[in-house]
Design a protein around this motif. Structure first.
Motif: not given
Length: 221
Positions: A128-132, A157-169
């Motif tokens: 999930y991410q926010a971009s412009i 382009g933007g930024a956010g978080m990725t939930d994978f392998a039991g962690d958030e990046y």
């Protein structure tokens, strides 16, 4: 004698001029009669009928998309998602996106039967991410001779978080897309993005590039 001669000359001159004038008038009338309608310039200009685009003035856009994402080390998998956009101006828009896929087995797991680095639940890949976005080349696409559609090539382009392998990046994304307006409230869109984040799933920190290509449809409201 001279008086009669002078009168005779004046009478002959008057008769000659009258004949010439009559002949000139007849010639002009015959030219006008013989002129065809095609040889006469028509000052009237035929106007083309133009149908202007009926694009809604609403600034909100919501849509769904599907495609493929290459999760580095975990294969290329189907991805689906939702997006919500706010168009700040004709050129700039903001976007919030939520996408989901599922990672496959790594080559290490495939070569070593019985070894499992992640559980099925941990293979769920959600971002999930926010971009412009910026409309780089807005214009029209002529799909037929008499019908054009508004379109644009944009950068995002933007930024956010990725939930994978039991962690958030923490994830940075960048890409390019193409939007085509079908009518006053519907658009189709194609996107290519790279989701970049660092993880240590395989035992050491590694920056991964997860390429995604999707197509979707959206509505303006």
């Amino acid at each position: 004698m001279e008086t009669w001669f002078l009168r005779l000359v004046l009478i002959l001159a008057w008769m000659t001029s009258g004949t010439v004038f009559a002949e000139g008038t007849d010639d002009r009338e015959s030219v006008v009669r013989e002129a065809s309608p095609e040889s006469v310039l028509d000052p009237r200009i035929e106007r083309r009928r133009i149908r202007e685009a009926e694009i809604d003035t609403e600034n909100f856009e919501a849509g769904i998309y599907a495609g493929l994402i290459s999760i580095e080390d975990f294969g290329t998998q189907p991805v689906i998602g939702l997006r919500f956009d706010y168009h700040l101006s004709e050129d700039v828009f903001f976007e919030a996106a939520l996408g989901r896929a599922k990672g496959d087995e790594t080559s290490f797991e495939t070569l070593n039967a019985g070894v499992q680095l992640l559980t099925d639940e941990e293979r769920e890949f959600t971002y999930y991410q926010a971009s412009i976005g910026y409309n780089l080349l807005p214009g029209e696409a002529f799909l037929t001779r008499n019908r054009a559609f508004n379109n644009s090539l944009f950068l995002i382009g933007g930024a956010g978080m990725t939930d994978f392998a039991g962690d958030e990046y923490f994830t940075i994304s960048a890409g390019v897309g193409y939007r085509l307006l079908i009518n006053d409230f519907t658009a189709v869109r194609v996107d290519m993005k790279d989701h970049i984040f660092t993880h240590d799933i395989l035992g050491e920190d590694k920056t991964t590039h997860n390429l995604e290509m999707t197509a979707g449809v959206s509505l303006y409201f």
